[in-house]
Scaffold this active site. Structure first.
Site, PDB file in Angstrom:
ATOM      1  CB  SER A  91      -9.780  -1.292   3.259  1.00  0.00           C
ATOM      2  OG  SER A  91     -10.403  -2.449   2.755  1.00  0.00           O
TER       3      SER A  91
ATOM      4  CD  GLU B 217      -5.931   0.681   2.083  1.00  0.00           C
ATOM      5  OE1 GLU B 217      -6.309   0.472   0.926  1.00  0.00           O
ATOM      6  OE2 GLU B 217      -5.913  -0.205   2.963  1.00  0.00           O
TER       7      GLU B 217
ATOM      8  NE  ARG C 195      -3.867  -2.218   0.207  1.00  0.00           N
ATOM      9  CZ  ARG C 195      -3.692  -3.469  -0.234  1.00  0.00           C
ATOM     10  NH1 ARG C 195      -2.558  -3.780  -0.859  1.00  0.00           N
ATOM     11  NH2 ARG C 195      -4.619  -4.389  -0.070  1.00  0.00           N
TER      12      ARG C 195
END
Length: 338
Positions: A237, A333, A166
């Site tokens: 998310s 995130e 990520r």
């Protein structure tokens, strides 16, 4: 097409959380020359210029004292076509899921595990998007764009992009600096599949193992497990799955032996943030106009009238509960703008 410049008032910025936000200017750009027009405005006004895609992975404030630049090019063209694979150049304004569906439909494989991820192609390498056992960096050949500081047009090869879980150089040293115009992907004509991810493996157990069936299974899984932002405004998310050292994992497993673990190598282990949140009793928890989805514990849903502070207050509460109970720090995130 020229860059779009609303002249007289701030412009509303759409986002999947449904938060009210306005920016000073919005530039929708098709060419490097359009980007340079936006850069010139930024220099003249003294205001920053933020790259933004479809607004699906951001938490926006009520007002951005800045310009926003959004890619408009959704073209796809073949750079190389060989017996075993094809290299595509895809405009950053192409919808990500649309690209996945198109490539699978054309018999070009690799991206099928990444189906139904919201957002535009230009955001994919920034976040190094991943799902169901795949990450986009496996398929990126190069990223093309414009430096918003120098105005230079440039290309970064995959090994220059700093891809990690990520993460990428576009979230680090090149954050808000390198505006992505296009991405080159290398895809395969061989119908191999990756079904190592447990939920996907279970779903595929009794069916045909083809890229097309993987695509269909991933779409079905995501629709079952994740709320539609159109019905329940969310940014997907909200927390990354934490990566723990062997010592940290041992301490966690002493408390919670059943925590799902995904080894990254001999010394680093990814654990399920959703499992920790649900285990902490937070699934379905509501705080004002923001709630943790009862459908999936990683998703924060913003109801009518919610603002950035409401979302961040609930996120901080989740972090506090997980840290207190499991000694694990969750990291958001989405990009949080100030």
């Amino acid at each position: 097409m020229s860059a779009v410049q609303p002249q007289n008032s701030a412009t509303s910025i759409s986002n999947s959380l449904g938060l009210s936000c306005a920016a000073q200017r919005v530039f929708r750009v098709l060419t490097p020359e359009d980007v340079l027009t936006a850069v010139a405005w930024s220099r003249k006004s003294g205001l920053p210029l933020y790259p933004l895609g479809a607004g699906s992975n951001v938490v926006l404030p009520p007002r951005l004292a800045s310009g926003v630049i959004i890619a408009a090019d959704s073209s796809v063209r073949i750079l190389e076509d060989g017996e075993n694979g094809v290299t595509l150049r895809v405009g950053a304004g192409k919808g990500w899921h649309e690209l996945v569906a198109d490539t699978v439909g054309e018999g070009l494989y690799g991206l099928e595990n990444l189906a139904l991820i919201p957002g535009l192609v230009g955001a994919a390498p920034v976040q190094n998007i991943g799902a169901y056992g795949r990450e986009v960096d496996e398929f990126v050949v190069a990223v093309h764009g414009v430096d918003l500081v120098s105005g230079e047009i440039g290309t970064l090869l995959a090994d220059e992009c700093g891809f990690a879980y990520r993460d990428s150089v576009f979230k680090q040293t090149l954050r808000d600096r390198f505006f992505i115009m296009a991405v080159d992907f290398r895809l395969s004509r061989s119908p191999g599949v990756n079904v190592t991810y447990p939920a996907l493996k279970t779903r595929m157990a009794d069916g045909a193992m083809t890229p097309e069936s993987v695509f269909a299974a991933v779409v079905a899984l995501r629709r079952e497990r994740l709320p539609d932002p159109g019905d329940a405004p969310n940014a997907g998310s909200f927390f990354k799955n934490p990566v723990l050292s062997r010592e940290q994992l041992s301490e966690l497993q002493a408390l919670e032996p059943e925590v799902p673990v995904y080894p990254l190598d001999d010394e680093r282990f990814k654990v399920s943030a959703a499992w920790l949140i649900e285990r902490g009793g937070l699934r379905g928890y509501r705080q004002g106009p923001v709630e943790i989805s009862a459908q999936h514990a990683l998703v924060l849903v913003a109801r009518g009238g919610a603002c950035q502070s409401d979302v961040l207050h609930l996120a901080a509460h989740v972090q506090e509960v997980v840290k207190s109970r499991f000694a694990v720090q969750l990291e958001p995130e989405p990009r949080i703008y100030e």
